[in-house]
Structures are given as C-alpha cells and as structure tokens.
Design a protein around this motif. Structure first.
Motif: not given
Length: 623
Positions: A243-256, A280-284
């Motif tokens: 859950a923490a990793a997803r939240a961090a990834q979603e925040a990074q995707a939002a910034r991108l 962003l496209a390569k982000m799994q």
C-alpha cells in the motif's frame, strides 16, 4: 526435497497455476492455503501425477512414496481393520508370500524383514488409528459397505496414515471428522515423521501442526515460515508495504503527469517532457493484494422474541418406532443464547438440532416454543442439493415468492451475490459460494434462531472469519455444531454436551473439554465433584473410596506383570519359530503376530489404568 519449478496448469482454457514455484524441505509440515477455487486441489493432483503441467516441472528424490487419498471411497466386504492393514503393501506382500513359501532360506529372510518393518505391531497400530478416527472395536470388524460415505472416507484416511508415505498429502482431512477425531488427527500429525502437505482451513490445525504456510494466490505460490498466525502477520506487513509503495508510485505518476502537461508545449522543455512521458509509460503499476469483494455474510436481525425461546421438559427424540436416541432433555434456550453442541459424531447432535428445528417431533415429554418462532436451519445436505442449472437469483425469487425484486436482490447482496454474480449457474459456484447461498436462503425471513450444522466445511479461513463476525453481529439466538474450535470459542457462550443418550450443560470451558478429550484431565464438573456432590475423599464414603482406589492400583499392577510376561513369551516364540527349519506356515505366523499385537495393546491399556489409579489414589490420600 520437493521442488515445484515454474509450473503452469490450464484447465478449460483458464490458467489455474501460472509460473508457480516453491521448494519444500524434507520433513517440513506445510499448510497449503488459498481462497476457494484458487487451485489447491489442482496443485495436489499435479504433485501425484494425476494432472500433467502444461509447463515447468515437479521433482522429488528417487523412490519417494507420495500418499494421497483417492476420491473414490473404499467399498466391499473387507473390514476397516483389513483395509488399513492392506495399506502397508510390503507387509501384506510378505505375509502373502509366506503362505506358499517352501524355501527355508527365503522364509528366514521374510521373517527377518517382517521384524525390521515392525510387522508384529501392525494390527495394534491400525486399531489405534481407527480408534482415534472414531471406530470402536465392533465397528472395526464390520464390512466397509455397512458404513456411510463420510465414515468410508475416515477409513481411507486411516489407511493413508497407516501407510506412512515419505510425502503425505491431505486435502481437507477434517471435513468428515467430528471435534474429537479432529483433535486426535492434529496430535497424530504433530509427530508425523516425514514431509506433510495439508490443505486445511482449520486455524488451530494450521497453528499447531504446520511449520510453513504455502499460500496460493493468483496462480502463484509463496512460502512463509511459521503457522497461520505468523503468516497473517507477514501478510499484513506485506499488504502495508504494498500500500505504501502504491501510494508512492501514484504520487510519482501524478508529478510526472503534471510536469508533462505543463512542459510539453514549450520548446525548451519538450524533450524533458517526452522523456518523462516515456518513463510514465514504462511504469508498471504495483498491484494490491488480491481480495474478494464478494466475501460477505450479513444476517438480517429478527423481530424481538421474549425469553425463554424454547423449553425442553423431560423430552426424548428418535426416529420412527425405534427407541429414542436422546432422553431426559431438560433445558431452555434464551432469545440471545449462543450455544455450541459438543460430542462425538453419532451421539445425537444432529438429532437434537432437528428436534429444535421442529423437523422431528418429541417421542416423550414436551418441546415448548412460540408459534411465531422462525428457525433458519443449515446443513451440508442443503449445500449439496442446490440445483446446479439454477441461479442464485432464480432460487431466491422462488423462495421469497410475493416479495419485490428489490427485496430479493437485497437479500442476495447481503451474502455477496450482487450484479452478475446473482445470475451465475449454481454448478459454476465454488463450495464456499454455495454455502453462502444456502445461508442466504435459510435467513431470507429473518429467523429468530439460527441452527448451523457444520457450516464451515466449504469455507476458507478468510470466509470463516467473515462468518464469525457476522454471527457476532447477529441479534438472534445461535446453535452451532462445528469441529472448528476457533469458531466455537469466538461465537459461543454456552456449551451443551450430547453424550450418553442425553444432552446436558457442560460447565467447563472449551479448553477444559479439549483437555478432557485428549486425556489430560477430567471435565470441570467432574473435577469439582459435580453439583451437590462431595469432593473425592471428603464425603461419608471417603475410606471406602480410598480402599477401592488401592484395590484398582493393585489389580492394574498385577495385570501389567501378567501381560508383560505374555508379550515376552510371545516374542521369544516368534523368534524361535522364525529361525526353526519347518517353521510355521504364513497363516499360523499371522495368528501368532495378531495374538502378540493384542497382548501389547492390552498391556498399554493396563498401563493407562495404572496411571489413572495412581493419580486418583494420590488425590484421595491428599484429601
């Protein structure tokens, strides 16, 4: 070591296992868990070679014996004892060869091998296993075909345990067992000397028997160390990390995305924006742990009912003209009672449940209940008899005839059958889903009393926890028959023991009852001397009790001495005849071995009696 290497199994075009891998150490005791329909039984069939993986391989050391219960129950005129003994194939083959053998050297080799594999004690070991699974001495000598399907599966389980394979595979072994037999099996498996892989949803068994959990989810296998509680803690920690990793990834995707939106049109930053777009496209995306949103139990609360709800006065119950199975039934059920019925299978728990559900009339006495009482009665037969070609929506619509489609959908939704799930064919549902559907059907009119006879047999661990929460949130009364101790302990506040042709309040706790079954002590009521009884050694007959205890101890000591001599004499006779030219034929030797096994069994019984008499004598002398 058992190695599952990147296996894929497809059934009906659907991948059940996909690139699954795990390594099970020699001697490990592993609990295989996963949601209903995840593929646990499919994996076991792949392990025994019944299903060939589409890819990957399963490897094990050469000459490793894998034991697994066949789906077809034993049948025929053989007795349970004979079926179990026949599972020791080497012993059976050697004894059969001995019947016709005339070569003295070969006969000596056979007898030597029989000694090496402990063939003499085989009848006693077989009897002990069958006794643990609920077969008394008379039942062990009945033809297999005289037993029901559930008891036949117990015989099959006994034969498998007796054969002691190098890798023992068990698929829900407690489904056909009562609590007493489940406790015996649990203790047997604790000391199993080889590798064990067991599919089970019994939290207690998974905590007390296994040392690893193999979790099957989404076609993948993950091996955890420890029992079920340790697995749950590790899974919760993993879920939090994901859950923490997803939240961090979603925040990074939002910034991108924000950077790309702001800088794509500017020449000076277009390349950086394109670079970030590729990133962003390569982000799994990190997947959350899979959860079943349809896992749901929600019992409708009934209208208020005054206490006592049901009163039994000198009641008896049975079937037809046969003598009553239960007599002297005197107790009451309050409107908010949570009662668990204890006792071995065959003692009458289901008969009592059917009496309380008004499915059986009292043969004697009275059962008093209000005319407006609504009872929801769940049995395994209801799960098995659900029409396969029908749908949950169709079944519920007919059961709730005259009510609106919205009310029908609402009742199905309480148990997870909303939207398209309500229109799936019943024969496409898992066992757990069918159990939920049966519970939805019996509670459609908000019953005041729920009677649940083994409701957990088709439910996985998570579903059982959901059912426990639902029962604890239900405002009506509950009567529960279950071999799941975890459920009994968390949902019941009264225990009723069905034994000896009657049913009575059990004053001890569930822990006391388990200790009693395992022979660690006596029930609380007996330890205290029972209501209105003097404690041992303190009543008017204290001297007589003391004399009787001393006499019992002396008799046990005499029996031990006699039986020890008998066993030693038989051992000497067997050894002498084994090496003598022209020794006994196989049939005579088998009779001698059986006699020795019975003497050893009697010796063990005498030793248990001596220990019990000694303990009682100490208690009386102290008093």
């Amino acid at each position: 070591m058992l190695t599952i290497d990147n296996i894929t199994v497809r059934l009906g075009g659907r991948a059940i296992l996909e690139g699954a891998s795990a390594t099970i150490p020699v001697g490990a005791r592993v609990g295989l868990i996963g949601r209903n329909g995840a593929g646990k039984s499919t994996l076991m069939k792949a392990l025994i070679g019944e299903i060939e993986p589409d890819a990957g391989e399963i490897s094990k050391p050469a000459r490793t014996r894998i034991g697994y219960i066949a789906q077809e129950a034993p049948h025929g005129s053989m007795t349970p004892e004979e079926v179990v003994l026949a599972a020791a194939t080497e012993r059976a083959a050697l004894l059969a060869e001995l019947e016709t053998c005339t070569d003295m050297d070969r006969m000596g080799d056979i007898h030597e091998r029989l000694l090496a594999i402990d063939a003499y004690s085989a009848p006693a070991r077989a009897a002990k296993i069958l006794s643990g699974l609920g077969f008394d001495e008379a039942m062990q000598q009945r033809p297999v075909d005289s037993f029901s399907g559930g008891w036949k599966m117990r015989i099959a389980l006994g034969a498998l345990l007796f054969s002691e394979p190098d890798i023992l595979l068990l698929d829900e072994p407690s489904n056909h067992l009562d609590l007493e037999a489940t406790l015996w099996l649990e203790n047997f498996l604790k000391s199993y000397p080889a590798t064990l892989l067991v599919i089970s949803h019994e939290r207690d068994l998974l905590n007390k028997v296994v040392d690893h959990i193999l979790h099957l989810q989404g076609g993948q296998l993950t091996l955890y160390s420890g029992g079920y509680d340790a697995f749950e803690a590790q899974r919760a920690e993993r879920a939090a990390q994901l859950a923490a990793a997803r939240a961090a990834q979603e925040a990074q995707a939002a910034r991108l995305k924000d950077y790309i939106a702001r800088n794509s049109a500017r020449a000076s930053t277009a390349k950086q924006a394109q670079s970030r777009a590729k990133m962003l496209a390569k982000m799994q995306p990190i997947a959350a742990l899979m959860e079943d949103p349809s896992l749901s139990f929600d019992f409708p609360d009934p209208a208020e009912m005054k206490s006592p709800m049901i009163t039994l006065e000198h009641a008896a119950v049975g079937y037809g003209a046969a003598p009553p199975i239960l007599k002297r039934l005197n107790f009451r059920i309050e409107a908010d009672d949570r009662i668990a019925l204890l006792g071995r299978n065959g003692n009458g728990k289901t008969t009592l449940a059917r009496l309380l559900a008004a499915q059986l009339p009292p043969a004697e006495g009275a059962v008093n209940l209000p005319g407006k009482l609504k009872v929801g009665y769940f049995t395994q037969y209801q799960v098995e008899e659900l029409a396969g070609a029908d749908t949950p929506l169709g079944l519920m619509t007919r059961a709730m005839e005259g009510q609106s489609p919205a009310a029908v959908r609402a009742q199905l939704g309480r148990f997870g059958f909303s939207g398209p799930r309500a229109q799936q064919r019943v024969d496409k549902l898992s066992g757990g889903e069918r159990a939920r559907l049966a519970l939805a059907l019996i509670t459609r009119d908000a019953p005041h009393l729920l009677i649940l006879d083994e409701p957990t047999n088709h439910l996985d661990v998570d579903a059982r926890e959901a059912l426990i929460q639902a029962l604890n949130g239900y405002s009506g009364a509950v009567i529960l028959i279950s071999h799941d101790r975890h459920m009994v302990e968390l949902t019941s506040d009264r225990l009723v023991l069905v034994d000896g042709g009657t049913a009575r309040e059990y004053d001890g706790s569930m822990e006391d009852y388990i200790d009693f079954i395992l022979g660690r002590n006596q029930p609380k009521a007996e330890r205290a001397g029972g209501a209105g009884k003097a404690k041992p050694g303190r009543g008017p007959n204290a001297a007589a009790e003391l004399r009787a205890a001393r006499s019992d101890l002396t008799r046990a000591e005499t029996a031990i001495a006699r039986l020890t001599q008998e066993v030693e004499a038989l051992d000497a006779e067997i050894l002498a005849l084994s090496g003598r030219p022209g020794g006994p034929a196989g049939g005579a030797m088998q009779a001698l071995l059986t006699k020795r096994a019975r003497a050893a069994d009697n010796l063990a019984t005498a030793e248990e009696a001596w220990l019990a008499a000694g303990a009682l004598l100490e208690e009386l002398e102290a008093a």
